[in-house]
Design a protein around this motif. Structure first.
Motif, PDB file in Angstrom:
ATOM      1  N   THR A  35       1.435  -7.640 -11.674  1.00 24.78           N
ATOM      2  CA  THR A  35       0.232  -8.403 -11.341  1.00 24.78           C
ATOM      3  C   THR A  35      -0.854  -7.426 -10.915  1.00 24.78           C
ATOM      4  N   PRO A  36      -2.114  -7.710 -11.246  1.00 23.49           N
ATOM      5  CA  PRO A  36      -3.187  -6.799 -10.821  1.00 23.49           C
ATOM      6  C   PRO A  36      -3.220  -6.679  -9.307  1.00 23.49           C
ATOM      7  N   LEU A  37      -3.458  -5.476  -8.811  1.00 26.49           N
ATOM      8  CA  LEU A  37      -3.540  -5.284  -7.369  1.00 26.49           C
ATOM      9  C   LEU A  37      -4.710  -6.068  -6.802  1.00 26.49           C
ATOM     10  N   SER A  38      -4.466  -6.802  -5.743  1.00 27.49           N
ATOM     11  CA  SER A  38      -5.505  -7.553  -5.057  1.00 27.49           C
ATOM     12  C   SER A  38      -5.514  -7.118  -3.612  1.00 27.49           C
ATOM     13  N   CYS A  39      -6.576  -7.419  -2.920  1.00 26.85           N
ATOM     14  CA  CYS A  39      -6.696  -7.030  -1.521  1.00 26.85           C
ATOM     15  C   CYS A  39      -5.595  -7.671  -0.690  1.00 26.85           C
ATOM     16  N   THR A  40      -4.833  -6.862   0.019  1.00 25.01           N
ATOM     17  CA  THR A  40      -3.828  -7.376   0.942  1.00 25.01           C
ATOM     18  C   THR A  40      -4.468  -7.412   2.327  1.00 25.01           C
TER      19      THR A  40
ATOM     20  N   ASP B 226      12.239  -3.000  15.919  1.00 29.40           N
ATOM     21  CA  ASP B 226      12.649  -1.595  15.855  1.00 29.40           C
ATOM     22  C   ASP B 226      11.782  -0.724  16.754  1.00 29.40           C
ATOM     23  N   LYS B 227      10.507  -1.052  16.826  1.00 29.85           N
ATOM     24  CA  LYS B 227       9.509  -0.414  17.695  1.00 29.85           C
ATOM     25  C   LYS B 227       9.131   1.019  17.304  1.00 29.85           C
ATOM     26  N   THR B 228       9.797   1.611  16.333  1.00 28.38           N
ATOM     27  CA  THR B 228       9.504   3.001  15.950  1.00 28.38           C
ATOM     28  C   THR B 228       8.638   3.093  14.716  1.00 28.38           C
ATOM     29  N   THR B 229       8.284   1.964  14.118  1.00 27.92           N
ATOM     30  CA  THR B 229       7.455   1.974  12.909  1.00 27.92           C
ATOM     31  C   THR B 229       6.326   0.962  13.031  1.00 27.92           C
ATOM     32  N   PHE B 230       5.320   1.143  12.201  1.00 31.66           N
ATOM     33  CA  PHE B 230       4.265   0.148  12.060  1.00 31.66           C
ATOM     34  C   PHE B 230       3.876   0.077  10.593  1.00 31.66           C
ATOM     35  N   CYS B 231       3.202  -1.001  10.206  1.00 34.47           N
ATOM     36  CA  CYS B 231       2.775  -1.154   8.818  1.00 34.47           C
ATOM     37  C   CYS B 231       1.275  -1.403   8.760  1.00 34.47           C
ATOM     38  N   THR B 232       0.693  -1.063   7.621  1.00 36.74           N
ATOM     39  CA  THR B 232      -0.729  -1.286   7.377  1.00 36.74           C
ATOM     40  C   THR B 232      -0.906  -1.929   6.009  1.00 36.74           C
ATOM     41  N   SER B 233      -2.000  -2.637   5.832  1.00 30.46           N
ATOM     42  CA  SER B 233      -2.341  -3.197   4.524  1.00 30.46           C
ATOM     43  C   SER B 233      -3.802  -2.899   4.228  1.00 30.46           C
ATOM     44  N   SER B 234      -4.127  -2.893   2.945  1.00 27.80           N
ATOM     45  CA  SER B 234      -5.434  -2.379   2.536  1.00 27.80           C
ATOM     46  C   SER B 234      -6.027  -3.175   1.382  1.00 27.80           C
ATOM     47  N   TRP B 235      -7.321  -2.966   1.198  1.00 28.02           N
ATOM     48  CA  TRP B 235      -7.999  -3.530   0.034  1.00 28.02           C
ATOM     49  C   TRP B 235      -7.500  -2.905  -1.266  1.00 28.02           C
ATOM     50  N   ASP B 236      -6.735  -1.828  -1.195  1.00 25.96           N
ATOM     51  CA  ASP B 236      -6.142  -1.264  -2.413  1.00 25.96           C
ATOM     52  C   ASP B 236      -4.906  -2.048  -2.853  1.00 25.96           C
ATOM     53  N   GLY B 237      -4.546  -3.088  -2.100  1.00 28.00           N
ATOM     54  CA  GLY B 237      -3.431  -3.951  -2.456  1.00 28.00           C
ATOM     55  C   GLY B 237      -2.092  -3.521  -1.927  1.00 28.00           C
ATOM     56  N   LEU B 238      -2.027  -2.333  -1.324  1.00 28.08           N
ATOM     57  CA  LEU B 238      -0.749  -1.772  -0.914  1.00 28.08           C
ATOM     58  C   LEU B 238      -0.433  -2.049   0.556  1.00 28.08           C
ATOM     59  N   ILE B 239       0.854  -2.056   0.850  1.00 27.73           N
ATOM     60  CA  ILE B 239       1.365  -2.070   2.213  1.00 27.73           C
ATOM     61  C   ILE B 239       2.114  -0.769   2.423  1.00 27.73           C
ATOM     62  N   LYS B 240       1.829  -0.098   3.520  1.00 30.07           N
ATOM     63  CA  LYS B 240       2.512   1.155   3.817  1.00 30.07           C
ATOM     64  C   LYS B 240       3.186   1.072   5.177  1.00 30.07           C
ATOM     65  N   ILE B 241       4.358   1.702   5.256  1.00 30.75           N
ATOM     66  CA  ILE B 241       5.141   1.753   6.486  1.00 30.75           C
ATOM     67  C   ILE B 241       5.082   3.173   7.033  1.00 30.75           C
ATOM     68  N   TRP B 242       4.849   3.278   8.352  1.00 26.39           N
ATOM     69  CA  TRP B 242       4.612   4.575   8.978  1.00 26.39           C
ATOM     70  C   TRP B 242       5.484   4.755  10.217  1.00 26.39           C
ATOM     71  N   SER B 243       5.717   6.002  10.539  1.00 27.31           N
ATOM     72  CA  SER B 243       6.267   6.379  11.831  1.00 27.31           C
ATOM     73  C   SER B 243       5.235   7.263  12.518  1.00 27.31           C
TER      74      SER B 243
ATOM     75  N   ILE C 118       6.425   6.291   5.282  1.00 23.09           N
ATOM     76  CA  ILE C 118       7.852   6.173   4.992  1.00 23.09           C
ATOM     77  C   ILE C 118       8.088   5.446   3.680  1.00 23.09           C
ATOM     78  N   ALA C 119       7.272   4.434   3.409  1.00 23.44           N
ATOM     79  CA  ALA C 119       7.446   3.625   2.203  1.00 23.44           C
ATOM     80  C   ALA C 119       6.126   2.989   1.816  1.00 23.44           C
ATOM     81  N   THR C 120       5.991   2.665   0.530  1.00 20.66           N
ATOM     82  CA  THR C 120       4.835   1.946   0.007  1.00 20.66           C
ATOM     83  C   THR C 120       5.330   0.724  -0.737  1.00 20.66           C
ATOM     84  N   LEU C 121       4.766  -0.440  -0.406  1.00 19.85           N
ATOM     85  CA  LEU C 121       5.152  -1.698  -1.026  1.00 19.85           C
ATOM     86  C   LEU C 121       3.980  -2.225  -1.845  1.00 19.85           C
ATOM     87  N   GLN C 122       4.271  -2.745  -3.051  1.00 16.81           N
ATOM     88  CA  GLN C 122       3.195  -3.273  -3.873  1.00 16.81           C
ATOM     89  C   GLN C 122       3.731  -4.349  -4.800  1.00 16.81           C
ATOM     90  N   PRO C 123       2.885  -5.367  -5.122  1.00 16.72           N
ATOM     91  CA  PRO C 123       3.301  -6.403  -6.077  1.00 16.72           C
ATOM     92  C   PRO C 123       3.563  -5.780  -7.447  1.00 16.72           C
TER      93      PRO C 123
END
Length: 345
Positions: free
Chosen positions: A147-152, A115-132, A139-144
């Motif tokens: 289950t307890p949040l673990s470092c992604t 798509d080239k218009t977005t990127f994603c990041t992951s963190s020790w807070d366990g979350l994945i976020k999508i950005w423009s 734009i969005a937040t993804l999480q398990p």
């Protein structure tokens, strides 16, 4: 073979520009990323060696960087204070955009190759976020779920699908996500028997192949067709098996990267102070009468070892340009090396 020293800063990530054959980005941190500033280097490959074309200092350490796929002069960086910053290398010393939604260190950044218009990041807070890059919030937040949040440790877009993301975590799970379906995993596998998974990468020529690497010193190759065939349920997916495994590193494998030129070649960087080149010769047979895939055999293994680093090797990437085989590695020894894998075959 070329080298550059990031004096006073320990390297964490390095990436070739998708637009220029002679340009690299390197993310580095003072004091091994434990405390202190960070620095983004823009490096140029010249006939006389590697030169620093520009650098940007940040208030906290940098753990990853990713070139924009739509703007040749822009780079996004992942920082230790939970923020994400976008720099334009033609402008001043300040980022042109900054976001701060993660609550812990941001450990990976990956630009969408399709798509080239977005990127994603992951963190020790366990979350994945999508950005423009043009929006002030994620734009969005993804999480398990459940289950307890673990470092992604890493999240990466598929090079074949506009929305599909794979992630790996300290809870030993390889997860697949599709934000079109929801903010929960669409599939997962318990990949390294309880050991933290530090890195993953999609194969550039085989859409269903993903490699993972772990603190257990192994690299495992996964085929999504086998995973999906194993069971339609998320829980039963834990029993899926890799289609190939590589052994040889003496300590945790911190980073892996498939070749953009050859489907069977994989580069790895490890805490054992080496980078290694692997060959995956796993072969498959497709059925013409039913939608099934059968593995014919496993093959390949270690092809070569690069041992010029004197500290942890934590980043690696392949050149997209020129003669196939040139790669770059970066380590805690404050060194960036650019070398040809054919020198170690």
């Amino acid at each position: 073979m070329y080298s550059f020293r990031t004096t006073g800063f320990n390297g964490y990530a390095v990436q070739y520009s998708p637009f220029f054959d002679s340009r690299l980005a390197c993310a580095a941190s003072a004091n091994f990323g434990l405390v202190g500033n960070g620095r983004l280097y823009v490096l140029g490959l010249t006939p006389n060696g590697i030169v620093a074309e520009k650098s940007f200092d940040t208030q906290d350490g940098l753990f990853d960087c990713a070139w924009s796929e739509i703007h040749e002069n822009q780079i996004v960086v992942a920082t230790g204070d939970g923020s994400i910053k976008l720099f334009d290398i033609t402008l001043s010393d300040y980022p042109i955009q900054s976001w701060r939604e993660h609550t812990r260190e941001v450990f990976s950044a990956n630009w969408n190759l399709v798509d080239k218009t977005t990127f994603c990041t992951s963190s020790w807070d366990g979350l994945i976020k999508i950005w423009s890059p043009v929006r002030p919030k994620s734009i969005a937040t993804l999480q398990p779920r459940n289950t307890p949040l673990s470092c992604t440790y890493a999240a990466s877009y598929s090079p074949y699908n506009t929305t599909l993301i794979a992630s790996c975590s300290s809870d030993s799970y390889l997860r697949l996500w599709d934000p079109r379906i929801g903010d929960f995993p669409t599939n997962s596998v318990y990949a390294h028997n309880g050991a933290e998974i530090l890195s993953l990468d999609w194969n550039k020529y085989r859409p269903d192949i993903i490699a993972t690497s772990s603190v257990d010193r192994t690299i495992k190759i996964w085929d999504l067709r086998f995973m999906n065939r194993a069971s339609p349920t998320l829980q039963a997916m834990s029993n899926a098996s890799p289609v190939n495994e590589f052994y040889g590193h003496n300590y945790a494998v911190r980073k892996i990267s498939w070749s953009p030129h050859a489907s069977e070649l994989l580069l790895s960087a490890s805490y054992d102070m080496t980078a290694r080149v692997w060959e995956d010769r796993t072969a498959f047979k497709h059925s013409a009468t039913q939608p099934s895939v059968t593995r014919l055999h496993q093959g390949g293994g270690l092809r070569g070892v690069w041992d010029r680093h004197s500290e942890f090797v934590v980043g690696c990437d392949w050149s997209l340009w020129g003669t196939e085989g040139w790669v770059c590695t970066v380590g805690w020894d404050e060194m960036v090396w650019v070398w040809d894998i054919r020198a170690v075959f």
